[in-house]
Scaffold this motif. Sequence first.
Motif, PDB file in Angstrom:
ATOM      1  N   PRO A 123      40.030  32.271  39.566  1.00 56.07           N
ATOM      2  CA  PRO A 123      41.297  31.633  40.071  1.00 56.07           C
ATOM      3  C   PRO A 123      42.246  30.252  39.613  1.00 56.07           C
ATOM      4  CG  PRO A 123      40.016  32.879  41.654  1.00 56.07           C
ATOM      5  CD  PRO A 123      39.103  32.635  40.364  1.00 56.07           C
ATOM      6  N   ILE A 124      40.869  29.398  39.230  1.00 52.30           N
ATOM      7  CA  ILE A 124      41.497  28.084  38.514  1.00 52.30           C
ATOM      8  C   ILE A 124      41.911  28.028  37.059  1.00 52.30           C
ATOM      9  CG2 ILE A 124      38.752  27.342  37.635  1.00 52.30           C
ATOM     10  CD1 ILE A 124      39.271  25.138  38.893  1.00 52.30           C
ATOM     11  N   LEU A 125      41.386  29.539  36.804  1.00 54.40           N
ATOM     12  CA  LEU A 125      42.002  29.439  34.838  1.00 54.40           C
ATOM     13  C   LEU A 125      43.032  30.373  34.628  1.00 54.40           C
ATOM     14  CD1 LEU A 125      37.569  30.161  33.939  1.00 54.40           C
ATOM     15  CD2 LEU A 125      39.207  28.238  33.590  1.00 54.40           C
ATOM     16  N   GLN A 126      43.091  30.813  35.548  1.00 57.36           N
ATOM     17  CA  GLN A 126      44.795  31.847  35.442  1.00 57.36           C
ATOM     18  C   GLN A 126      45.773  31.170  35.488  1.00 57.36           C
ATOM     19  OE1 GLN A 126      44.832  33.589  39.344  1.00 57.36           O
ATOM     20  NE2 GLN A 126      43.172  35.185  38.490  1.00 57.36           N
ATOM     21  N   GLY A 127      46.666  32.003  34.584  1.00 64.40           N
ATOM     22  CA  GLY A 127      47.616  31.160  34.361  1.00 64.40           C
ATOM     23  C   GLY A 127      47.935  30.178  32.565  1.00 64.40           C
ATOM     24  N   LYS A 128      46.615  30.012  32.725  1.00 65.63           N
ATOM     25  CA  LYS A 128      46.480  28.610  31.474  1.00 65.63           C
ATOM     26  C   LYS A 128      46.397  28.937  30.309  1.00 65.63           C
ATOM     27  CE  LYS A 128      43.536  25.160  33.665  1.00 65.63           C
ATOM     28  NZ  LYS A 128      44.361  25.040  35.060  1.00 65.63           N
ATOM     29  N   GLU A 129      47.705  28.568  28.984  1.00 64.51           N
ATOM     30  CA  GLU A 129      47.284  28.845  28.006  1.00 64.51           C
ATOM     31  C   GLU A 129      45.814  28.736  27.735  1.00 64.51           C
ATOM     32  OE1 GLU A 129      50.016  31.200  26.739  1.00 64.51           O
ATOM     33  OE2 GLU A 129      50.592  31.153  29.035  1.00 64.51           O
ATOM     34  N   ASP A 130      45.694  29.497  25.396  1.00 64.95           N
ATOM     35  CA  ASP A 130      44.599  29.046  25.079  1.00 64.95           C
ATOM     36  C   ASP A 130      44.397  27.164  25.216  1.00 64.95           C
ATOM     37  OD1 ASP A 130      43.682  31.696  25.046  1.00 64.95           O
ATOM     38  OD2 ASP A 130      44.387  31.696  22.640  1.00 64.95           O
ATOM     39  N   ASP A 131      45.561  26.582  24.932  1.00 57.78           N
ATOM     40  CA  ASP A 131      45.578  25.139  24.466  1.00 57.78           C
ATOM     41  C   ASP A 131      45.140  23.829  25.648  1.00 57.78           C
ATOM     42  OD1 ASP A 131      45.972  25.262  21.472  1.00 57.78           O
ATOM     43  OD2 ASP A 131      48.191  24.899  21.748  1.00 57.78           O
ATOM     44  N   GLU A 132      45.587  25.359  26.989  1.00 59.54           N
ATOM     45  CA  GLU A 132      45.193  24.296  28.412  1.00 59.54           C
ATOM     46  C   GLU A 132      44.479  24.426  28.446  1.00 59.54           C
ATOM     47  OE1 GLU A 132      49.080  24.403  31.516  1.00 59.54           O
ATOM     48  OE2 GLU A 132      48.801  26.451  30.188  1.00 59.54           O
ATOM     49  N   LEU A 133      43.516  25.613  28.060  1.00 62.98           N
ATOM     50  CA  LEU A 133      42.073  26.430  28.935  1.00 62.98           C
ATOM     51  C   LEU A 133      41.001  25.284  27.611  1.00 62.98           C
ATOM     52  CD1 LEU A 133      40.663  27.810  30.471  1.00 62.98           C
ATOM     53  CD2 LEU A 133      40.677  29.629  28.606  1.00 62.98           C
ATOM     54  N   LYS A 134      41.247  25.190  26.774  1.00 60.85           N
ATOM     55  CA  LYS A 134      40.542  24.619  25.496  1.00 60.85           C
ATOM     56  C   LYS A 134      40.168  22.677  26.650  1.00 60.85           C
ATOM     57  CE  LYS A 134      41.007  26.759  21.274  1.00 60.85           C
ATOM     58  NZ  LYS A 134      41.329  26.775  20.194  1.00 60.85           N
ATOM     59  N   VAL A 135      41.707  22.194  26.362  1.00 63.59           N
ATOM     60  CA  VAL A 135      41.353  20.964  27.361  1.00 63.59           C
ATOM     61  C   VAL A 135      41.025  20.930  28.795  1.00 63.59           C
ATOM     62  CG1 VAL A 135      42.639  19.105  28.146  1.00 63.59           C
ATOM     63  CG2 VAL A 135      43.663  19.696  26.066  1.00 63.59           C
TER      64      VAL A 135
END
Length: 175
Positions: free
Chosen positions: A119-131
């Motif tokens: 759940p904490i990762l849902q909706g994150k785009e790739d760039d956001e996820l990396k950061v």
Amino acid sequence: MVRIFLTGYMGAGKTTLGKAFARRMDISFIDLDWYIEERFHKTVGELFTERGETGFRELERNMLHEVAEFENVVISTGGGTPCFFDNMDFMNQTGKTVFLDVYPDVLFRRLRVAKQQRPILQGKEDDELKVFIVQALEKRAPFYHQAQYVFNADELEDRWQIETSVQRLQQLLGL
């Protein structure tokens, strides 16, 4: 008596390596998050929402103390477990602690695939996820590095890599 705590960020391979290692050693395996979910008949996400982070972390600490009573066990902790209260000191005093260190790019690749289950990762785009991954690792590093052993867990993608990692971990721990 063997009691091993595996720590590290989500996607580091704590459950994958922990299960395989426990099987090789012929000892029990406990995933702390699963243990909590079975005890309370709710997901970690639901408990987090109901109790807030402070309430969940207190519950997690209590369950950590409970599973630390078991002998001949590999315990996979939640990614944040070492970062709260005196959890890292407690684990160091009651067993062997291993930080599964994984490069951020490898974590990104693993978590990108498993985003929907977290759940904490849902909706994150790739760039956001990396950061997000890099920032979380920076914040948690001081806790993770208190582990007695650091183990590179970049290679857990297939049976051969898992088996090789199990052998390396066994050597590292002198078991």
